[in-house]
Design a protein around this motif. Structure first.
Motif, PDB file in Angstrom:
ATOM      1  N   ASN A 216       0.843  -1.190   0.000  1.00 41.68           N
ATOM      2  CA  ASN A 216       0.000   0.000   0.000  1.00 41.68           C
ATOM      3  C   ASN A 216       0.884   1.247   0.000  1.00 41.68           C
ATOM      4  O   ASN A 216       2.104   1.165   0.019  1.00 41.68           O
ATOM      5  CB  ASN A 216      -0.973  -0.018   1.190  1.00 41.68           C
ATOM      6  CG  ASN A 216      -0.257  -0.045   2.522  1.00 41.68           C
ATOM      7  OD1 ASN A 216       0.814   0.522   2.690  1.00 41.68           O
ATOM      8  ND2 ASN A 216      -0.858  -0.715   3.496  1.00 41.68           N
ATOM      9  N   ILE A 217       0.260   2.409  -0.008  1.00 42.12           N
ATOM     10  CA  ILE A 217       1.009   3.657  -0.067  1.00 42.12           C
ATOM     11  C   ILE A 217       1.939   3.815   1.138  1.00 42.12           C
ATOM     12  O   ILE A 217       3.044   4.342   1.020  1.00 42.12           O
ATOM     13  CB  ILE A 217       0.068   4.879  -0.222  1.00 42.12           C
ATOM     14  CG1 ILE A 217       0.864   6.163  -0.487  1.00 42.12           C
ATOM     15  CG2 ILE A 217      -0.800   5.048   1.018  1.00 42.12           C
ATOM     16  CD1 ILE A 217       1.586   6.187  -1.792  1.00 42.12           C
ATOM     17  N   TRP A 218       1.513   3.321   2.316  1.00 43.00           N
ATOM     18  CA  TRP A 218       2.345   3.417   3.514  1.00 43.00           C
ATOM     19  C   TRP A 218       3.596   2.556   3.382  1.00 43.00           C
ATOM     20  O   TRP A 218       4.686   2.953   3.778  1.00 43.00           O
ATOM     21  CB  TRP A 218       1.555   3.027   4.761  1.00 43.00           C
ATOM     22  CG  TRP A 218       0.568   4.071   5.148  1.00 43.00           C
ATOM     23  CD1 TRP A 218      -0.791   4.033   4.944  1.00 43.00           C
ATOM     24  CD2 TRP A 218       0.838   5.312   5.786  1.00 43.00           C
ATOM     25  NE1 TRP A 218      -1.358   5.189   5.414  1.00 43.00           N
ATOM     26  CE2 TRP A 218      -0.381   5.992   5.948  1.00 43.00           C
ATOM     27  CE3 TRP A 218       2.006   5.918   6.245  1.00 43.00           C
ATOM     28  CZ2 TRP A 218      -0.481   7.240   6.545  1.00 43.00           C
ATOM     29  CZ3 TRP A 218       1.912   7.166   6.840  1.00 43.00           C
ATOM     30  CH2 TRP A 218       0.695   7.815   6.992  1.00 43.00           C
ATOM     31  N   GLY A 219       3.428   1.372   2.806  1.00 39.89           N
ATOM     32  CA  GLY A 219       4.585   0.498   2.591  1.00 39.89           C
ATOM     33  C   GLY A 219       5.566   1.091   1.599  1.00 39.89           C
ATOM     34  O   GLY A 219       6.781   1.010   1.788  1.00 39.89           O
ATOM     35  N   LYS A 220       5.042   1.696   0.548  1.00 41.61           N
ATOM     36  CA  LYS A 220       5.913   2.323  -0.446  1.00 41.61           C
ATOM     37  C   LYS A 220       6.632   3.537   0.152  1.00 41.61           C
ATOM     38  O   LYS A 220       7.826   3.745  -0.103  1.00 41.61           O
ATOM     39  CB  LYS A 220       5.098   2.727  -1.672  1.00 41.61           C
ATOM     40  CG  LYS A 220       4.594   1.531  -2.455  1.00 41.61           C
ATOM     41  CD  LYS A 220       3.721   1.925  -3.608  1.00 41.61           C
ATOM     42  CE  LYS A 220       3.206   0.676  -4.320  1.00 41.61           C
ATOM     43  NZ  LYS A 220       2.335   0.987  -5.436  1.00 41.61           N
ATOM     44  N   LEU A 221       5.920   4.326   0.941  1.00 41.62           N
ATOM     45  CA  LEU A 221       6.528   5.479   1.596  1.00 41.62           C
ATOM     46  C   LEU A 221       7.605   5.033   2.580  1.00 41.62           C
ATOM     47  O   LEU A 221       8.697   5.605   2.633  1.00 41.62           O
ATOM     48  CB  LEU A 221       5.455   6.310   2.304  1.00 41.62           C
ATOM     49  CG  LEU A 221       5.910   7.599   2.971  1.00 41.62           C
ATOM     50  CD1 LEU A 221       6.523   8.552   1.953  1.00 41.62           C
ATOM     51  CD2 LEU A 221       4.737   8.268   3.677  1.00 41.62           C
ATOM     52  N   LYS A 222       7.300   3.980   3.345  1.00 41.69           N
ATOM     53  CA  LYS A 222       8.273   3.425   4.295  1.00 41.69           C
ATOM     54  C   LYS A 222       9.530   2.978   3.580  1.00 41.69           C
ATOM     55  O   LYS A 222      10.646   3.280   4.003  1.00 41.69           O
ATOM     56  CB  LYS A 222       7.623   2.256   5.044  1.00 41.69           C
ATOM     57  CG  LYS A 222       8.505   1.495   6.003  1.00 41.69           C
ATOM     58  CD  LYS A 222       9.215   0.271   5.499  1.00 41.69           C
ATOM     59  CE  LYS A 222       8.473  -0.667   4.626  1.00 41.69           C
ATOM     60  NZ  LYS A 222       9.352  -1.726   4.076  1.00 41.69           N
ATOM     61  N   THR A 223       9.368   2.289   2.473  1.00 38.78           N
ATOM     62  CA  THR A 223      10.514   1.805   1.709  1.00 38.78           C
ATOM     63  C   THR A 223      11.351   2.964   1.185  1.00 38.78           C
ATOM     64  O   THR A 223      12.582   2.959   1.302  1.00 38.78           O
ATOM     65  CB  THR A 223      10.043   0.919   0.540  1.00 38.78           C
ATOM     66  OG1 THR A 223       9.346  -0.205   1.073  1.00 38.78           O
ATOM     67  CG2 THR A 223      11.213   0.442  -0.304  1.00 38.78           C
ATOM     68  N   ALA A 224      10.693   3.957   0.627  1.00 34.19           N
ATOM     69  CA  ALA A 224      11.411   5.105   0.072  1.00 34.19           C
ATOM     70  C   ALA A 224      12.192   5.845   1.159  1.00 34.19           C
ATOM     71  O   ALA A 224      13.377   6.165   0.978  1.00 34.19           O
ATOM     72  CB  ALA A 224      10.433   6.056  -0.619  1.00 34.19           C
TER      73      ALA A 224
END
Length: 190
Positions: free
Chosen positions: A121-129
């Motif tokens: 989800n968007i939170w996972g992508k933000l966390k990764t970035a």
């Protein structure tokens, strides 16, 4: 083994070299070498997926190995940061624990009757970035301050703490959101 999977395997092979340069102080310009290796590994992460999709090389092995290679690379960097005293173990624990929990839920979902693949989800992508940026900034600070003796008096530890705490916070949020969104697969009665 196709080209996309070879790129992913190459990323896994780079990890011990990255750890070597991070942990052995006798090596001159070790953080420069570690940053170059981390950068190269990150670039292979970008290309393996593009190559797999563009040339129809998507395989089950690649679907398994690609996220695992990412986790191994990030975990290696974070554990080295703890070893060097650059971040707290509790920060790294939060980040690694979330990865184990999410991977476990993904395995359960994929092996369930629904055979569901749960996307990031968007939170996972933000966390990764944020985590990747934090790792690169920490490595860059090490290169500038330790390898080249620049930035004397720069509050590097404050910058590192802010980045790592932000990464841990986003990791915690993304893990909670992921668990809530996937609650049907973590029902203890099933």
């Amino acid at each position: 083994m196709n080209l996309a999977n070879k790129l992913t395997m190459f990323r896994v092979i780079l990890v011990p070299f990255f750890v070597f340069f991070m942990c052995f102080s006798a090596v001159p310009f070790r953080f420069t070498a570690a940053l170059v290796i981390f950068g190269l590994a990150s670039i292979t992460d970008m290309f393996d997926g593009k190559v797999a999709r563009k040339y129809n090389m998507v395989t089950n092995f690649g679907k398994f190995l690609d996220p695992l290679a990412d986790k191994i690379l990030v975990a290696a960097a974070l554990v080295c940061f703890v070893e060097l005293g650059w971040t707290s173990a509790w920060v790294v624990f939060i980040i690694l624990a979330r990865e184990f929990v999410v991977s476990g839920i993904r395995l359960v979902a994929a092996s369930s009757d629904k055979k569901k693949v749960i996307p990031a989800n968007i939170w996972g992508k933000l966390k990764t970035a944020v985590t990747m940026v934090a790792i690169v900034v920490v490595l860059l600070l090490a290169v500038l301050m330790i390898d080249f003796g620049l930035l004397e008096g720069f509050p590097a530890q404050i910058v590192i703490d802010i980045l790592m705490y932000l990464s841990a916070l986003l990791t915690l949020i993304s893990g909670i959101v992921y668990c809530v969104d996937s609650r049907e697969f973590i029902d203890p009665t099933k």
